[in-house]
Design an enzyme around this catalytic site. Structure first.
Site, mmCIF file in Angstrom:
data_model
loop_
_atom_site.group_PDB
_atom_site.id
_atom_site.type_symbol
_atom_site.label_atom_id
_atom_site.label_comp_id
_atom_site.label_asym_id
_atom_site.label_seq_id
_atom_site.Cartn_x
_atom_site.Cartn_y
_atom_site.Cartn_z
ATOM 1 N N GLY A 118 0.819 -1.202 0.000
ATOM 2 C CA GLY A 118 0.000 0.000 0.000
ATOM 3 C C GLY A 118 0.855 1.254 0.000
ATOM 4 O O GLY A 118 1.986 1.252 -0.496
ATOM 5 N N SER A 119 0.335 2.301 0.579
ATOM 6 C CA SER A 119 0.990 3.604 0.550
ATOM 7 C C SER A 119 2.144 3.668 1.545
ATOM 8 O O SER A 119 2.245 2.859 2.477
ATOM 9 C CB SER A 119 -0.021 4.696 0.887
ATOM 10 O OG SER A 119 -0.425 4.582 2.242
ATOM 11 N N GLY B 191 2.295 2.063 5.217
ATOM 12 C CA GLY B 191 3.421 1.229 5.620
ATOM 13 C C GLY B 191 4.084 1.732 6.890
ATOM 14 O O GLY B 191 4.484 0.937 7.762
ATOM 15 N N GLU C 271 5.641 -3.451 0.821
ATOM 16 C CA GLU C 271 5.703 -3.072 -0.592
ATOM 17 C C GLU C 271 4.918 -1.775 -0.735
ATOM 18 O O GLU C 271 3.687 -1.764 -0.623
ATOM 19 C CB GLU C 271 5.110 -4.149 -1.497
ATOM 20 C CG GLU C 271 5.238 -3.786 -2.967
ATOM 21 C CD GLU C 271 4.546 -4.763 -3.887
ATOM 22 O OE1 GLU C 271 4.022 -4.322 -4.934
ATOM 23 O OE2 GLU C 271 4.499 -5.966 -3.565
ATOM 24 N N CYS D 131 1.666 0.576 -8.571
ATOM 25 C CA CYS D 131 2.883 0.996 -7.871
ATOM 26 C C CYS D 131 4.056 1.128 -8.830
ATOM 27 O O CYS D 131 4.991 1.887 -8.573
ATOM 28 C CB CYS D 131 3.212 0.012 -6.752
ATOM 29 S SG CYS D 131 3.418 -1.696 -7.307
#
Length: 464
Positions: free
Chosen positions: A214-215, A219, A238, A272
């Site tokens: 995610g963002s 994170g 990630e 991403c």
């Protein structure tokens, strides 16, 4: 007044409620986590070959779900054109097949017999972690979750899968196929959670490892929760990207333009590893920009449930407003927008999640559009005079997920040499030659800087 215990998914294309889920309370979560821990102790005793066979059965069960209903269901959840959903499902299954094919060798004990002293037998035994908490995103809910859920289960772990509130049905389908294939219900459980409950699970003593996609902000929250929990908990992150491309003077422009338009615009730029900034050698800059703009103008932005739409809304009204603000700020700072907004009238209507595709030139690294993740159908194109300048600008980023270089290395030894030199100079997880926005399950998927840490896919991700 909104109910704090309910989660409602809003369809991006029409802003209508799609489905609602009720959050569990902490006592319910405690019981589900105990169920996972109990099931894991039995699951790890199942022979690896049998677990792999169940994995293949899972693929068969999911194959039965394929079709227009599944594709439309995902479109209604997150807005991707229905004509483009089949590709994610194909990739989901092909990744599963590859991960299953390497599971036995990747999870085998590591023998050290070649260096054993007389009378000694040494080896490294791979054992399950226990209970793994997977927090999955909405942009590619199947492709991202398969990377961690299936390897964790095949390795003998229990998995708690928390989908994004935007795509709850994808996680439920995934879990249903696993259970139908023979995975015990305690080994795969789907949790719909608020941010507070998510932190509660991250910090729970029965959770042994956390995988988050995610963002950067998300994170950081997961990392903070894990650090503040008793003991030491493993975390894989990630996160975001601001992935660059560099077009050298000898690139095949027709091919390169088509690939980089798709790399920037597919899924409305919500990947991403989408192309978000392009550096073009000055000798081909004007021709590249002209071709790029002409192709972007041909996109059809509209209702993603219609088969002829190839660009849908972004995920939410808030996201659309943020992207438009980033473009406006760049223009105010001196950038030029090359796509007339009136080509895409639906994006000019009030309060919706549609964003017109945009190409910006006269950009530089003082602008957020070249430095911060956009996650929308917008790309900045900047002229460069040399490989050295391109590498410097590509590395001038808080992110490092992928980078791509476009050059005729196949027919020009000097270009191949230049490419290999740049590979060593780029500070990123993956470097592509003449392709972009693609994951190969045989290669380790990883990032540097604010793009995260840890590995998924490949034999390294299987045991990470």
């Amino acid at each position: 007044m909104a109910n704090a215990n309910l989660q409602t998914t809003i369809s991006p294309h029409n802003q209508a409620p799609l489905c609602t889920r009720v959050y569990p309370d902490e006592s319910e979560l405690d019981e589900k986590l105990r169920k996972a821990a109990r099931a894991q102790k039995e699951w790890e005793k199942v022979d690896l070959k049998e677990r792999i066979a169940i994995g293949h059965k899972f693929m068969e069960e999911f194959e039965k779900m394929k079709g227009h209903d599944l594709y439309l269901e995902l479109t209604e959840q997150m807005g991707r054109p229905v004509s483009q959903v089949a590709g994610e499902i194909k990739g989901f299954l092909s990744r599963a097949e590859y991960l299953l094919s390497i599971a036995e060798s990747s999870l085998a004990d590591v023998s050290l017999k070649d260096t054993d002293a007389p009378g000694f037998r040494r080896y490294i035994k791979r054992v399950p972690l226990g209970t793994v908490f997977v927090i999955a995103p909405w942009n590619f809910p199947y492709l991202t979750s398969i990377n961690s859920v299936l390897p964790a289960i095949i390795a003998g772990n229990a998995v708690l899968l928390k989908p994004s509130p935007q795509t709850p049905l994808a996680a439920e389908r995934f879990a249903t196929a696993l259970v139908n294939a023979g995975v015990p219900e305690g080994i795969i459980q789907v949790f719909h959670l608020s941010p507070i409950l998510t932190s509660y699970v991250v910090q729970h003593q029965l959770v042994d490892f956390v995988c988050f996609t995610g963002s950067v902000r998300g994170g950081q929250a997961v990392e903070r929760a894990a650090v503040e929990a008793p003991g030491f908990k493993g975390v894989a992150l990630e996160l975001g990207g601001k992935d660059p491309a560099y077009v050298r003077a000898d690139a095949d422009l027709d091919y390169t333009i088509a690939e980089l338009v798709d790399g920037a615009m597919f899924n409305s730029g919500q990947s991403c590893c989408a192309i978000e900034r392009i550096y073009v050698h000055e000798s081909v800059y004007d021709k590249f920009v002209e071709g790029y703009v002409n192709l972007v103008k041909k996109y059809k932005l509209g209702d993603p449930t219609k088969s002829d739409t190839n660009l849908g809304p972004v995920v939410s009204v808030a996201s659309a407003e943020r992207i438009k603000r980033q473009v406006a700020d760049a223009v105010k700072a001196g950038a030029r927008a090359l796509i007339p907004e009136d080509l895409f009238p639906i994006a000019q209507q009030r309060i919706n999640a549609y964003v017109a595709p945009q190409v910006l030139v006269d950009v530089d690294h003082t602008m957020d559009v070249m430095m911060e993740e956009t996650f929308g159908p917008v790309v900045g194109i900047q002229k460069v005079s040399s490989d050295e300048e391109a590498v410097r600008l590509m590395n001038d980023s808080p992110y490092g997920l992928t980078a791509s270089i476009w050059t005729n290395a196949a027919e020009n030894p000097d270009s191949e040499k230049a490419f290999l030199q740049m590979v060593d100079q780029l500070n990123t997880g993956t470097v592509f030659l003449n392709r972009c926005d693609f994951l190969d399950p045989a290669l380790a998927w990883t990032g540097v800087k604010n793009s995260g840490r840890g590995v998924s896919l490949s034999k390294f991700g299987m045991v990470d």
